[in-house]
Design a protein around this motif. Sequence first.
Motif, PDB file in Angstrom:
ATOM      1  N   LYS A  26       7.189 -13.826  12.728  1.00 52.39           N
ATOM      2  CA  LYS A  26       6.500 -12.730  12.030  1.00 52.39           C
ATOM      3  C   LYS A  26       6.722 -11.427  12.777  1.00 52.39           C
ATOM      4  CE  LYS A  26       2.496 -14.584   9.572  1.00 52.39           C
ATOM      5  NZ  LYS A  26       1.037 -14.638   9.588  1.00 52.39           N
ATOM      6  N   LYS A  27       6.923 -10.379  12.003  1.00 55.82           N
ATOM      7  CA  LYS A  27       7.024  -9.060  12.626  1.00 55.82           C
ATOM      8  C   LYS A  27       6.490  -8.020  11.638  1.00 55.82           C
ATOM      9  CE  LYS A  27       8.367  -5.835  15.488  1.00 55.82           C
ATOM     10  NZ  LYS A  27       7.748  -5.664  16.800  1.00 55.82           N
ATOM     11  N   ASN A  28       5.621  -7.165  12.149  1.00 55.38           N
ATOM     12  CA  ASN A  28       5.057  -6.142  11.276  1.00 55.38           C
ATOM     13  C   ASN A  28       5.482  -4.761  11.749  1.00 55.38           C
ATOM     14  OD1 ASN A  28       3.456  -4.516   9.677  1.00 55.38           O
ATOM     15  ND2 ASN A  28       1.780  -5.999   9.656  1.00 55.38           N
ATOM     16  N   THR A  79       6.707  -6.004   6.435  1.00 52.00           N
ATOM     17  CA  THR A  79       6.321  -7.220   7.162  1.00 52.00           C
ATOM     18  C   THR A  79       7.375  -8.290   6.950  1.00 52.00           C
ATOM     19  OG1 THR A  79       4.001  -6.692   6.823  1.00 52.00           O
ATOM     20  CG2 THR A  79       4.499  -8.946   7.472  1.00 52.00           C
TER      21      THR A  79
END
Lengths: 214, 278
Positions: B10-12, B17
Amino acid sequence: MKGLLKKEWFVLWNKPIMILIPLILFAVMGITSKNFFMVMYLPLYIGILPVSLITTDETSRWERFALGMPYSRKDLVSAKYLMSLLLVLSGVLLTSAILVFVMRSTLTVPQMLLLIAASFAVSLILPSVLLPLNLKFGTAKARLALAVLLAVFGCMAATAFNAENSDSPFNVTAWLAKLQFSPQILALLFVAAAAVIMAVSWAVSVIIYRRKQF
Amino acid sequence: MNAIEIKGLKKNYGGFTLGPVDLTLPQGCIMGLIGENGAGKSTTIKAMLGMISAGGSIRLLGKEISGDAAAVKQEIGVVPDEIGLPEMLNVRHVEKIMRDTFTNWRSDVFADYIKKFDLPEKKAFKNFSKGMKMKLGIAIALSHEAKLLILDEPTSGLDPLVRDEIVNILNDFTRDESHAILISSHIVSDLEKICDYIAFLHKGRLMLCEEKDRLLEQYGILQTTPDVLNDLGEGAVLGKRVTDYGAEAIVDREKIPQSFDTRPISIEELFVIMAKEG
């Protein structure tokens, strides 16, 4: 690390004339005018060259490419510092050679020692200030940060200058006079202080660079 | 051992996102990471290489990736979308740098690739064409006995001949069963030629990750009338196009009557319809 140092060297040595001409110019002018301050400028000039290579890294997107190879962020930062240190040392050797072989009639040995140490110290301090600034803000914004920093130093220097011949606690000359260091001790202190500043600068740069996202 | 194992990546970025992304690539296989521009392909690759911090767990060649993961990169060949070599360097400089970068650097292999790709040894990198730059990047990635290749949009902006050449080289690389490749691209036709596994990324979301042959077997194109499509059960139709002359739909072959005649689908058609419907 060796690969990174080679890359720095190849990029730096791409236009040798740009490095050699100022060096020769300052050496010749220093020798002919017997101005040892010009000779002392040699390590300062070549010591900050690795800082200028950060611009090349930015435009070529080298950092991202290098992080795809077996290099850590710490390696990338260390290569810049090591290159600066090696260049400063070569510059100091050159300066020392000129002072010892060409200008010995105008200077005593303790004076020479002090000049060499001061030259080495100042040459180390400059990249120690510039490298973290450039790594943190990028080369464009770092210029602005440097201007602010220089203004702060300018104010401090002016305060110290105004405090001369007064009872002010900012009277640096009075402080130094009280300490009564011999030139040899003072030379050693210069080098030690510069080494500590560079070590702290390196540690700060590593922290800055570890937070960087590519 | 799997070459790549990604769980819950996960990366925001505020407005964007990525994830959660789960991917597994067995050794000896090629996985194509397909997605439109801005789908999250490069972000996924950067996270895998420790260039950005991200949530989830990533294992490359059996080793957990944390921080810069410098050690494991001895066994990985990375080809980014832009080969970030300083413009004043030439092939000879690059060889000398890489010799002291990779412990398993093979100067002979590199020299062979330089010859094969017809790259000039003394010409500055700034004077290389985009295709030449990419070939040099691939030559570097293939000259240190890497077990895993990670390529980010390697064929983007290249002419069909160079693209074909690169695709053939990648095919050769996976002849060794201990080798694997992850290749991202929005040029689906290139990936369709060589990939064993396909992963679709769309707007940061992993829509599917499946064996290519299974996808081609499972899905097909059905040409019929809108009424027939409406009568099909839930999940049978992935996407459809209705015109005055009839309807064309991408269908799950397992969920439609066997009597229906479907034609094979391409990965590109499947991606486009899934992205539109998704």
